[in-house]
Scaffold this motif. Structure first.
Motif, mmCIF file in Angstrom:
data_model
loop_
_atom_site.group_PDB
_atom_site.id
_atom_site.type_symbol
_atom_site.label_atom_id
_atom_site.label_comp_id
_atom_site.label_asym_id
_atom_site.label_seq_id
_atom_site.Cartn_x
_atom_site.Cartn_y
_atom_site.Cartn_z
ATOM 1 N N CYS A 268 -2.481 1.521 7.466
ATOM 2 C CA CYS A 268 -2.678 0.479 8.462
ATOM 3 C C CYS A 268 -2.193 0.992 9.808
ATOM 4 N N GLN A 269 -3.028 0.804 10.817
ATOM 5 C CA GLN A 269 -2.676 1.179 12.184
ATOM 6 C C GLN A 269 -2.501 -0.101 12.990
ATOM 7 N N PHE A 270 -1.348 -0.235 13.615
ATOM 8 C CA PHE A 270 -1.011 -1.426 14.386
ATOM 9 C C PHE A 270 -1.349 -1.182 15.846
ATOM 10 N N LYS B 188 -14.989 5.958 -9.897
ATOM 11 C CA LYS B 188 -13.976 5.050 -10.435
ATOM 12 C C LYS B 188 -13.104 4.423 -9.346
ATOM 13 N N VAL B 189 -13.335 4.783 -8.102
ATOM 14 C CA VAL B 189 -12.479 4.355 -6.988
ATOM 15 C C VAL B 189 -13.338 3.739 -5.893
ATOM 16 N N PHE B 190 -12.825 2.670 -5.291
ATOM 17 C CA PHE B 190 -13.525 2.100 -4.142
ATOM 18 C C PHE B 190 -12.558 1.903 -2.981
ATOM 19 N N LYS B 191 -13.109 1.951 -1.781
ATOM 20 C CA LYS B 191 -12.328 1.843 -0.558
ATOM 21 C C LYS B 191 -12.714 0.567 0.174
ATOM 22 N N VAL B 192 -11.704 -0.240 0.497
ATOM 23 C CA VAL B 192 -11.903 -1.473 1.252
ATOM 24 C C VAL B 192 -11.343 -1.272 2.650
ATOM 25 N N GLU B 193 -12.177 -1.512 3.644
ATOM 26 C CA GLU B 193 -11.760 -1.418 5.043
ATOM 27 C C GLU B 193 -11.412 -2.817 5.538
ATOM 28 N N HIS B 194 -10.313 -2.914 6.307
ATOM 29 C CA HIS B 194 -9.842 -4.194 6.848
ATOM 30 C C HIS B 194 -9.665 -4.068 8.355
ATOM 31 N N HIS C 296 -11.174 -9.083 8.555
ATOM 32 C CA HIS C 296 -12.564 -8.777 8.231
ATOM 33 C C HIS C 296 -12.553 -7.606 7.253
ATOM 34 N N SER C 297 -13.061 -7.828 6.041
ATOM 35 C CA SER C 297 -12.956 -6.830 4.973
ATOM 36 C C SER C 297 -14.316 -6.531 4.373
ATOM 37 N N GLN C 298 -14.483 -5.261 3.992
ATOM 38 C CA GLN C 298 -15.686 -4.873 3.258
ATOM 39 C C GLN C 298 -15.434 -3.583 2.506
ATOM 40 N N VAL C 299 -16.127 -3.446 1.374
ATOM 41 C CA VAL C 299 -16.087 -2.189 0.631
ATOM 42 C C VAL C 299 -16.991 -1.224 1.381
ATOM 43 N N VAL D 209 -6.256 -6.265 16.427
ATOM 44 C CA VAL D 209 -4.811 -6.097 16.506
ATOM 45 C C VAL D 209 -4.280 -5.085 15.492
ATOM 46 N N ALA D 210 -5.098 -4.783 14.476
ATOM 47 C CA ALA D 210 -4.721 -3.774 13.479
ATOM 48 C C ALA D 210 -5.966 -3.446 12.663
ATOM 49 N N SER D 211 -5.935 -2.287 12.029
ATOM 50 C CA SER D 211 -7.013 -1.930 11.103
ATOM 51 C C SER D 211 -6.430 -1.024 10.029
ATOM 52 N N GLY D 212 -7.063 -1.055 8.892
ATOM 53 C CA GLY D 212 -6.556 -0.229 7.801
ATOM 54 C C GLY D 212 -7.513 -0.209 6.640
ATOM 55 N N TYR D 213 -7.041 0.354 5.539
ATOM 56 C CA TYR D 213 -7.868 0.423 4.331
ATOM 57 C C TYR D 213 -6.979 0.476 3.103
ATOM 58 N N GLU D 214 -7.627 0.231 1.976
ATOM 59 C CA GLU D 214 -7.016 0.394 0.664
ATOM 60 C C GLU D 214 -7.992 1.169 -0.206
ATOM 61 N N LYS D 215 -7.477 2.028 -1.060
ATOM 62 C CA LYS D 215 -8.276 2.643 -2.116
ATOM 63 C C LYS D 215 -7.744 2.091 -3.425
#
Length: 138
Positions: free
Chosen positions: A62-64, A86-92, A77-80, A101-107
């Motif tokens: 996450c970048q602030f 076997k892995v997916f990445k969600v961007e936020h 605002h989120s989307q794959v 104000v911030a952006s990030g992702y999860e795997k």
């Protein structure tokens, strides 16, 4: 598929200066990802109980860009954006109005618990389609 998760910054989310404590961004990404999966596929609780699938985190970032304060209204605002077997990445993307104000992702790993031991398994094509990443062959 995109999802917008609204959040109101509450008093416990902030420090004494009124600025959001940074781990809350990760908590909000987790909430937004679960909501996204729930709308696209199945609520995460049912995914776990009915299909024996869990979605453990493998990596987060996450970048602030701007502080948030008590009682700010924001949207996540989120989307794959990527699936790798076997892995997916969600961007936020966190927005206060039009301001990012911030952006990030999860795997996350698509993980079966059917045999009692968690094991990453391929993400089914219907799930990839629900995420909007695989075109319907028709």
């Amino acid at each position: 598929m995109k999802n917008i998760h609204p959040i109101k910054v509450v008093f416990g989310d902030t420090d004494a200066a009124g600025i959001v404590f940074y781990p809350n961004f990760y908590r909000w990404m987790d909430q937004a990802a679960h909501e996204l999966v729930g709308k696209a596929v199945l609520p995460v609780s049912k995914l776990q109980t009915e299909r024996k699938i869990i979605l453990p985190l493998l990596e987060t970032f996450c970048q602030f860009k701007s502080p948030l304060f008590f009682e700010d209204q924001i949207e996540v605002h989120s989307q794959v954006v990527e699936v790798q077997n076997k892995v997916f990445k969600v961007e936020h993307v966190f927005k206060r109005g039009e301001q990012v104000v911030a952006s990030g992702y999860e795997k996350r790993a698509w993980t079966s618990t059917a045999d009692g031991v968690p094991k990453a398994v391929p993400i089914p094509e219907d799930v990839q389609q629900a995420f909007g990443l695989v075109k319907n062959p028709s």
